[in-house]
Write a protein that holds these residues in place. Structure first.
Motif, PDB file in Angstrom:
ATOM      1  N   GLN A  13      19.362 -13.435 -18.323  1.00 21.17           N
ATOM      2  CA  GLN A  13      18.392 -13.663 -19.383  1.00 21.17           C
ATOM      3  C   GLN A  13      17.174 -14.394 -18.833  1.00 21.17           C
ATOM      4  O   GLN A  13      17.270 -15.114 -17.821  1.00 21.17           O
ATOM      5  CB  GLN A  13      19.012 -14.482 -20.504  1.00 21.17           C
ATOM      6  CG  GLN A  13      20.010 -13.708 -21.355  1.00 21.17           C
ATOM      7  CD  GLN A  13      20.445 -14.479 -22.584  1.00 21.17           C
ATOM      8  OE1 GLN A  13      20.485 -15.713 -22.567  1.00 21.17           O
ATOM      9  NE2 GLN A  13      20.782 -13.772 -23.643  1.00 21.17           N
ATOM     10  N   ALA A  14      16.065 -14.226 -19.483  1.00 23.47           N
ATOM     11  CA  ALA A  14      14.847 -14.937 -19.100  1.00 23.47           C
ATOM     12  C   ALA A  14      15.120 -16.435 -19.065  1.00 23.47           C
ATOM     13  O   ALA A  14      15.804 -16.979 -19.938  1.00 23.47           O
ATOM     14  CB  ALA A  14      13.717 -14.629 -20.079  1.00 23.47           C
ATOM     15  N   ASP A  84      14.025 -19.758 -13.155  1.00 21.28           N
ATOM     16  CA  ASP A  84      13.091 -19.495 -14.259  1.00 21.28           C
ATOM     17  C   ASP A  84      12.645 -18.030 -14.243  1.00 21.28           C
ATOM     18  O   ASP A  84      11.450 -17.716 -14.285  1.00 21.28           O
ATOM     19  CB  ASP A  84      11.877 -20.425 -14.153  1.00 21.28           C
ATOM     20  CG  ASP A  84      10.986 -20.365 -15.383  1.00 21.28           C
ATOM     21  OD1 ASP A  84       9.785 -20.674 -15.260  1.00 21.28           O
ATOM     22  OD2 ASP A  84      11.485 -19.991 -16.464  1.00 21.28           O
ATOM     23  N   LYS A  86      11.719 -14.250 -15.130  1.00 26.38           N
ATOM     24  CA  LYS A  86      10.949 -13.657 -16.208  1.00 26.38           C
ATOM     25  C   LYS A  86      11.200 -12.144 -16.242  1.00 26.38           C
ATOM     26  O   LYS A  86      11.546 -11.558 -15.206  1.00 26.38           O
ATOM     27  CB  LYS A  86       9.458 -13.922 -15.986  1.00 26.38           C
ATOM     28  CG  LYS A  86       9.108 -15.387 -15.864  1.00 26.38           C
ATOM     29  CD  LYS A  86       7.627 -15.589 -15.555  1.00 26.38           C
ATOM     30  CE  LYS A  86       7.303 -17.065 -15.423  1.00 26.38           C
ATOM     31  NZ  LYS A  86       5.861 -17.281 -15.158  1.00 26.38           N
ATOM     32  N   PRO A  87      11.005 -11.511 -17.382  1.00 23.47           N
ATOM     33  CA  PRO A  87      11.203 -10.058 -17.437  1.00 23.47           C
ATOM     34  C   PRO A  87      10.393  -9.300 -16.380  1.00 23.47           C
ATOM     35  O   PRO A  87      10.862  -8.284 -15.858  1.00 23.47           O
ATOM     36  CB  PRO A  87      10.758  -9.702 -18.856  1.00 23.47           C
ATOM     37  CG  PRO A  87      11.048 -10.931 -19.648  1.00 23.47           C
ATOM     38  CD  PRO A  87      10.739 -12.069 -18.729  1.00 23.47           C
ATOM     39  N   GLU A  88       9.227  -9.815 -16.046  1.00 24.47           N
ATOM     40  CA  GLU A  88       8.401  -9.136 -15.037  1.00 24.47           C
ATOM     41  C   GLU A  88       8.948  -9.274 -13.620  1.00 24.47           C
ATOM     42  O   GLU A  88       8.428  -8.656 -12.687  1.00 24.47           O
ATOM     43  CB  GLU A  88       6.948  -9.639 -15.087  1.00 24.47           C
ATOM     44  CG  GLU A  88       6.794 -11.129 -15.030  1.00 24.47           C
ATOM     45  CD  GLU A  88       6.642 -11.749 -16.420  1.00 24.47           C
ATOM     46  OE1 GLU A  88       7.374 -11.317 -17.350  1.00 24.47           O
ATOM     47  OE2 GLU A  88       5.819 -12.674 -16.560  1.00 24.47           O
ATOM     48  N   ASP A  89       9.990 -10.064 -13.437  1.00 18.41           N
ATOM     49  CA  ASP A  89      10.665 -10.132 -12.137  1.00 18.41           C
ATOM     50  C   ASP A  89      11.670  -8.999 -11.951  1.00 18.41           C
ATOM     51  O   ASP A  89      12.235  -8.834 -10.866  1.00 18.41           O
ATOM     52  CB  ASP A  89      11.401 -11.467 -11.982  1.00 18.41           C
ATOM     53  CG  ASP A  89      10.461 -12.656 -11.940  1.00 18.41           C
ATOM     54  OD1 ASP A  89      10.778 -13.677 -12.585  1.00 18.41           O
ATOM     55  OD2 ASP A  89       9.408 -12.569 -11.275  1.00 18.41           O
ATOM     56  N   THR A  90      11.893  -8.233 -13.011  1.00 22.77           N
ATOM     57  CA  THR A  90      12.821  -7.104 -12.921  1.00 22.77           C
ATOM     58  C   THR A  90      12.347  -6.110 -11.872  1.00 22.77           C
ATOM     59  O   THR A  90      11.202  -5.653 -11.903  1.00 22.77           O
ATOM     60  CB  THR A  90      12.936  -6.408 -14.288  1.00 22.77           C
ATOM     61  OG1 THR A  90      13.528  -7.306 -15.220  1.00 22.77           O
ATOM     62  CG2 THR A  90      13.781  -5.144 -14.184  1.00 22.77           C
ATOM     63  N   THR A 110      17.675  -7.501 -12.970  1.00 24.39           N
ATOM     64  CA  THR A 110      17.168  -7.176 -14.298  1.00 24.39           C
ATOM     65  C   THR A 110      17.148  -8.444 -15.132  1.00 24.39           C
ATOM     66  O   THR A 110      18.171  -9.123 -15.260  1.00 24.39           O
ATOM     67  CB  THR A 110      18.040  -6.115 -14.987  1.00 24.39           C
ATOM     68  OG1 THR A 110      18.102  -4.941 -14.164  1.00 24.39           O
ATOM     69  CG2 THR A 110      17.470  -5.742 -16.342  1.00 24.39           C
ATOM     70  N   VAL A 111      15.968  -8.756 -15.682  1.00 23.26           N
ATOM     71  CA  VAL A 111      15.798  -9.952 -16.497  1.00 23.26           C
ATOM     72  C   VAL A 111      15.490  -9.518 -17.916  1.00 23.26           C
ATOM     73  O   VAL A 111      14.480  -8.855 -18.167  1.00 23.26           O
ATOM     74  CB  VAL A 111      14.674 -10.844 -15.947  1.00 23.26           C
ATOM     75  CG1 VAL A 111      14.589 -12.136 -16.745  1.00 23.26           C
ATOM     76  CG2 VAL A 111      14.898 -11.147 -14.465  1.00 23.26           C
ATOM     77  N   SER A 112      16.351  -9.892 -18.826  1.00 20.82           N
ATOM     78  CA  SER A 112      16.163  -9.520 -20.227  1.00 20.82           C
ATOM     79  C   SER A 112      15.407 -10.615 -20.972  1.00 20.82           C
ATOM     80  O   SER A 112      15.547 -11.800 -20.665  1.00 20.82           O
ATOM     81  CB  SER A 112      17.512  -9.273 -20.896  1.00 20.82           C
ATOM     82  OG  SER A 112      18.278 -10.462 -20.912  1.00 20.82           O
ATOM     83  N   SER A 113      14.628 -10.191 -21.945  1.00 22.06           N
ATOM     84  CA  SER A 113      13.828 -11.164 -22.714  1.00 22.06           C
ATOM     85  C   SER A 113      14.586 -11.683 -23.917  1.00 22.06           C
ATOM     86  O   SER A 113      15.643 -11.208 -24.257  1.00 22.06           O
ATOM     87  CB  SER A 113      12.526 -10.510 -23.160  1.00 22.06           C
ATOM     88  OG  SER A 113      12.810  -9.358 -23.915  1.00 22.06           O
TER      89      SER A 113
END
Length: 113
Positions: A13-14, A84, A86-90, A110-113
């Motif tokens: 998760q984010a 920390d 973030k979704p944009e790190d996916t 995969t980072v979920s928001s």
């Protein structure tokens, strides 16, 4: 021929954390700089972090203060601690030995928001 094997990716998760590992075969790891790259579909692979054989580091602006690259020459392993998130790190994250242009197979983060 050196083999690079990444591990540690997954779904988080984010705001969460992951630690990626890249284990290298052979005896040349300790004298080589290493890098972590990431790639998303339709985009070029981008450098995330780099570490010299002596341990000096540099980072992409987008991850400064959140990611830490380190190495353990005794274990022939380079790490990427990601905090920390973030979704944009996916992305798919790849380990790279630039002087030999060796790449690992990649590990999905995969980072979920």
């Amino acid at each position: 021929q050196v083999q690079l094997v990444e591990s540690g990716g997954g779904l988080v998760q984010a705001g969460g954390s992951l630690r990626l590992s890249c284990a290298a075969s052979g005896s040349i790891f300790r004298i080589n700089p290493m890098g972590w790259y990431r790639q998303t579909p339709g985009k070029q692979r981008e450098l995330v972090a780099h570490i010299t054989s002596a341990g000096s580091t540099n980072y992409a602006d987008s991850v400064k203060g959140r990611f830490t690259i380190s190495r353990d020459n005794g274990k022939n392993t380079v790490y990427l601690q990601m905090n920390d998130l973030k979704p944009e790190d996916t992305a798919v994250y790849y380990c790279h030995m630039p002087l030999r242009d060796y790449w690992g197979q990649g590990t999905q983060v995969t980072v979920s928001s």
